[in-house]
Design a protein around this motif. Structure first.
Motif, mmCIF file in Angstrom:
data_model
loop_
_atom_site.group_PDB
_atom_site.id
_atom_site.type_symbol
_atom_site.label_atom_id
_atom_site.label_comp_id
_atom_site.label_asym_id
_atom_site.label_seq_id
_atom_site.Cartn_x
_atom_site.Cartn_y
_atom_site.Cartn_z
ATOM 1 N N PRO A 50 -39.480 -51.246 -50.934
ATOM 2 C CA PRO A 50 -39.845 -49.899 -51.416
ATOM 3 C C PRO A 50 -40.274 -49.083 -50.336
ATOM 4 O O PRO A 50 -41.070 -49.513 -49.198
ATOM 5 N N MET A 51 -39.747 -47.894 -50.328
ATOM 6 C CA MET A 51 -40.155 -46.950 -49.189
ATOM 7 C C MET A 51 -40.376 -45.355 -49.999
ATOM 8 O O MET A 51 -40.046 -45.275 -51.017
ATOM 9 N N THR A 52 -41.185 -44.575 -49.194
ATOM 10 C CA THR A 52 -41.297 -43.172 -49.677
ATOM 11 C C THR A 52 -40.926 -42.325 -48.751
ATOM 12 O O THR A 52 -40.477 -42.589 -47.549
ATOM 13 N N MET A 53 -40.703 -40.984 -49.030
ATOM 14 C CA MET A 53 -40.376 -39.847 -48.137
ATOM 15 C C MET A 53 -41.599 -38.781 -48.029
ATOM 16 O O MET A 53 -41.562 -38.143 -48.882
ATOM 17 N N ARG A 54 -42.696 -39.284 -47.154
ATOM 18 C CA ARG A 54 -43.812 -38.608 -46.968
ATOM 19 C C ARG A 54 -43.585 -37.544 -45.921
ATOM 20 O O ARG A 54 -43.726 -37.849 -44.761
ATOM 21 N N CYS A 55 -43.665 -36.177 -46.412
ATOM 22 C CA CYS A 55 -43.495 -35.140 -45.679
ATOM 23 C C CYS A 55 -44.993 -34.457 -45.113
ATOM 24 O O CYS A 55 -45.815 -34.664 -45.786
ATOM 25 N N LEU A 56 -44.964 -33.569 -44.269
ATOM 26 C CA LEU A 56 -46.140 -32.973 -43.787
ATOM 27 C C LEU A 56 -45.959 -31.506 -43.862
ATOM 28 O O LEU A 56 -45.235 -31.036 -42.946
ATOM 29 N N LEU A 57 -47.022 -30.603 -44.481
ATOM 30 C CA LEU A 57 -46.823 -29.182 -44.307
ATOM 31 C C LEU A 57 -47.993 -28.675 -43.381
ATOM 32 O O LEU A 57 -49.167 -29.314 -43.587
ATOM 33 N N ILE A 58 -47.821 -28.000 -42.404
ATOM 34 C CA ILE A 58 -48.903 -27.436 -41.475
ATOM 35 C C ILE A 58 -49.043 -26.091 -41.440
ATOM 36 O O ILE A 58 -48.280 -25.178 -41.317
ATOM 37 N N ARG A 59 -50.309 -25.339 -41.783
ATOM 38 C CA ARG A 59 -50.478 -24.055 -42.055
ATOM 39 C C ARG A 59 -51.201 -23.659 -40.876
ATOM 40 O O ARG A 59 -52.340 -24.236 -40.555
ATOM 41 N N SER A 60 -50.718 -22.794 -39.855
ATOM 42 C CA SER A 60 -51.337 -22.427 -38.575
ATOM 43 C C SER A 60 -52.185 -21.122 -39.071
ATOM 44 O O SER A 60 -51.539 -20.141 -39.471
ATOM 45 N N GLU A 61 -53.490 -21.306 -38.696
ATOM 46 C CA GLU A 61 -54.568 -20.036 -38.951
ATOM 47 C C GLU A 61 -54.295 -19.046 -37.626
ATOM 48 O O GLU A 61 -54.389 -17.987 -37.709
ATOM 49 N N ALA A 62 -53.794 -19.680 -36.497
ATOM 50 C CA ALA A 62 -53.543 -18.858 -35.130
ATOM 51 C C ALA A 62 -52.394 -17.815 -35.401
ATOM 52 O O ALA A 62 -52.714 -16.806 -35.126
ATOM 53 N N THR A 63 -51.306 -18.446 -36.023
ATOM 54 C CA THR A 63 -50.102 -17.475 -35.943
ATOM 55 C C THR A 63 -49.778 -17.358 -37.555
ATOM 56 O O THR A 63 -48.697 -16.454 -37.707
ATOM 57 N N GLY A 64 -50.270 -18.082 -38.539
ATOM 58 C CA GLY A 64 -49.780 -17.741 -40.025
ATOM 59 C C GLY A 64 -48.625 -18.533 -40.354
ATOM 60 O O GLY A 64 -48.335 -18.246 -41.534
ATOM 61 N N ARG A 65 -48.005 -18.957 -39.450
ATOM 62 C CA ARG A 65 -46.677 -19.795 -39.798
ATOM 63 C C ARG A 65 -46.997 -20.915 -40.416
ATOM 64 O O ARG A 65 -48.161 -21.568 -40.455
ATOM 65 N N ILE A 66 -46.206 -21.194 -41.288
ATOM 66 C CA ILE A 66 -46.256 -22.637 -42.427
ATOM 67 C C ILE A 66 -45.057 -23.468 -41.910
ATOM 68 O O ILE A 66 -43.838 -23.197 -42.383
ATOM 69 N N TYR A 67 -45.262 -24.503 -41.392
ATOM 70 C CA TYR A 67 -44.462 -25.465 -41.086
ATOM 71 C C TYR A 67 -44.172 -26.830 -41.868
ATOM 72 O O TYR A 67 -45.183 -27.050 -42.564
ATOM 73 N N LEU A 68 -43.016 -27.056 -42.253
ATOM 74 C CA LEU A 68 -42.893 -28.239 -42.997
ATOM 75 C C LEU A 68 -42.054 -29.100 -42.170
ATOM 76 O O LEU A 68 -40.943 -28.942 -41.626
ATOM 77 N N ILE A 69 -42.587 -30.456 -42.165
ATOM 78 C CA ILE A 69 -41.719 -31.302 -41.316
ATOM 79 C C ILE A 69 -40.955 -32.300 -42.218
ATOM 80 O O ILE A 69 -41.613 -33.058 -43.027
ATOM 81 N N ASP A 70 -39.509 -32.322 -42.070
ATOM 82 C CA ASP A 70 -38.910 -32.887 -42.577
ATOM 83 C C ASP A 70 -38.823 -32.508 -44.485
ATOM 84 O O ASP A 70 -39.720 -31.770 -44.687
ATOM 85 N N ASN A 71 -38.056 -32.938 -45.252
ATOM 86 C CA ASN A 71 -38.151 -32.431 -46.531
ATOM 87 C C ASN A 71 -37.440 -33.467 -47.622
ATOM 88 O O ASN A 71 -37.210 -33.213 -48.809
ATOM 89 N N GLY A 72 -37.454 -34.760 -47.247
ATOM 90 C CA GLY A 72 -36.825 -35.906 -48.152
ATOM 91 C C GLY A 72 -35.454 -35.894 -48.500
ATOM 92 O O GLY A 72 -34.387 -34.973 -47.757
ATOM 93 N N VAL A 73 -34.944 -36.666 -49.334
ATOM 94 C CA VAL A 73 -33.678 -36.855 -49.682
ATOM 95 C C VAL A 73 -32.843 -35.615 -50.441
ATOM 96 O O VAL A 73 -31.740 -35.551 -50.608
ATOM 97 N N GLY A 74 -33.658 -34.890 -51.025
ATOM 98 C CA GLY A 74 -33.235 -33.756 -51.798
ATOM 99 C C GLY A 74 -32.440 -34.192 -53.420
ATOM 100 O O GLY A 74 -32.714 -35.516 -53.521
ATOM 101 N N THR A 75 -31.788 -33.534 -53.985
ATOM 102 C CA THR A 75 -31.549 -33.789 -55.352
ATOM 103 C C THR A 75 -29.939 -33.674 -55.470
ATOM 104 O O THR A 75 -29.369 -33.548 -56.513
ATOM 105 N N LYS A 76 -29.294 -33.849 -54.279
ATOM 106 C CA LYS A 76 -27.688 -33.729 -54.338
ATOM 107 C C LYS A 76 -27.028 -34.855 -54.449
ATOM 108 O O LYS A 76 -25.797 -34.807 -54.906
ATOM 109 N N PHE A 77 -27.684 -36.153 -54.744
ATOM 110 C CA PHE A 77 -26.903 -37.557 -54.800
ATOM 111 C C PHE A 77 -26.499 -37.397 -56.171
ATOM 112 O O PHE A 77 -26.968 -37.011 -57.084
ATOM 113 N N ASP A 78 -25.186 -37.877 -56.261
ATOM 114 C CA ASP A 78 -24.875 -38.159 -57.554
ATOM 115 C C ASP A 78 -25.464 -39.621 -58.051
ATOM 116 O O ASP A 78 -26.287 -40.305 -57.476
ATOM 117 N N ASP A 79 -25.030 -39.897 -59.341
ATOM 118 C CA ASP A 79 -25.660 -41.027 -59.849
ATOM 119 C C ASP A 79 -25.414 -42.295 -59.219
ATOM 120 O O ASP A 79 -26.091 -43.259 -59.102
#
Length: 291
Positions: A50-79
């Motif tokens: 068993p494994m997970t896909m744990r990503c990280l969101l980073i909101r910068s107070e200095a620049t206002g940018r919102i970063y997301l590191i990776d985003n998992g496998v998504g929903t495009k896989f068929d059955d």
């Protein structure tokens, strides 16, 4: 679903849980015998762990940018593919996790891809009701190292199965792709360590503040069970190089008390390590809330 959050200097950090899946235990531990690695993680009747896909969101107070590191496998896989990898969104899912912390896909300004294997970038796009690929994050710039991009668009036969056309194609067509070099600095306090053993040009985002560092370990250190130096994945393209990079990384992590954010570990979110008679061991486990 309950995710963690923390403040780290000028950055607000949020755990983004995108789903669980399973991979072959033998492939995940390479030449390490099952009698050893199974003490730390249990395989099912098909030898999958068993494994997970744990990503990280980073909101910068200095620049206002919102970063997301990776985003998992998504929903495009068929059955068929979903069954092979036992993809499970029943308790963890990308959009729900973003919403839990008050974010929408439109809010994301930057996506930092550690690399473009399908379990790290599949959430970038989705199929609409007409079967057409759409971008999940319409306002985000996509950051990939140039070395890795060249690998992804012309992979060797062994790595080709990890780069899916429905993931790579939309990135090739967009004007929002930003190819970065080595080293990488996104802004003060947010950089990346680049390693090449698992795949060429994998970047490990690193957040620094007040002498403390949090590193997103991606596939250099997929789980806490992989802490022993020779416990290297069979999926790695260049395992001998991984060994060299891992030793240098682990030495620094132990010397500087880095917090290591684990993307694939279904048991532990963050660990710290220490040396123990020329070997390494986990010295502390915690969540983002406890950082």
């Amino acid at each position: 679903m309950s995710s963690s959050k923390a403040t780290f200097g000028n950055f607000e950090l949020y755990t983004i849980e995108t789903g669980d899946f399973k991979l072959d235990g033998g492939a995940m531990f390479g030449v390490v015998p099952k009698t050893l690695w199974s003490r730390g993680i249990t395989a099912d009747d098909k030898n999958r762990i068993p494994m997970t896909m744990r990503c990280l969101l980073i909101r910068s107070e200095a620049t206002g940018r919102i970063y997301l590191i990776d985003n998992g496998v998504g929903t495009k896989f068929d059955d068929k593919m979903s069954k092979i990898y036992q993809v499970d969104f029943s308790t963890k899912e990308l959009l729900s996790s973003l919403k839990e912390h008050g974010f929408t896909p439109d809010d994301i300004t930057d996506i930092i891809f550690t690399h473009l294997h399908f379990d790290h970038c599949g959430g970038t796009t989705y199929f609409d009701e007409n079967g057409k690929l759409q971008h999940t994050f319409p306002n985000a710039t996509y950051h990939v190292t140039r070395k890795h991009w060249e690998t992804a668009i012309a992979p060797n036969a062994r790595e080709k199965a990890s780069f899916l056309a429905e993931n790579i194609g939309p990135l090739m067509e967009t004007e929002r792709l930003n190819l970065v070099g080595d080293p990488v600095e996104y802004e003060k306090g947010l950089t990346s360590v680049v390693v090449n053993g698992h795949t060429l040009g994998q970047q490990l985002p690193k957040i620094d503040h007040g002498g403390r560092s949090l590193v997103f370990t991606a596939d250099l250190l997929p789980t806490h069970v992989h802490v022993p130096l020779p416990w290297v994945m069979g999926y790695d393209m260049y395992p001998a190089q991984t060994l060299e990079e891992k030793k240098e990384f682990m030495d620094r992590a132990a010397d500087e008390n880095w917090f290591l954010y684990l993307e694939h570990d279904i048991q532990q979110e963050i660990i710290q390590i220490e040396r123990d008679d020329h070997k390494y061991k986990v010295s502390n486990t915690l969540t983002l809330n406890e950082l």
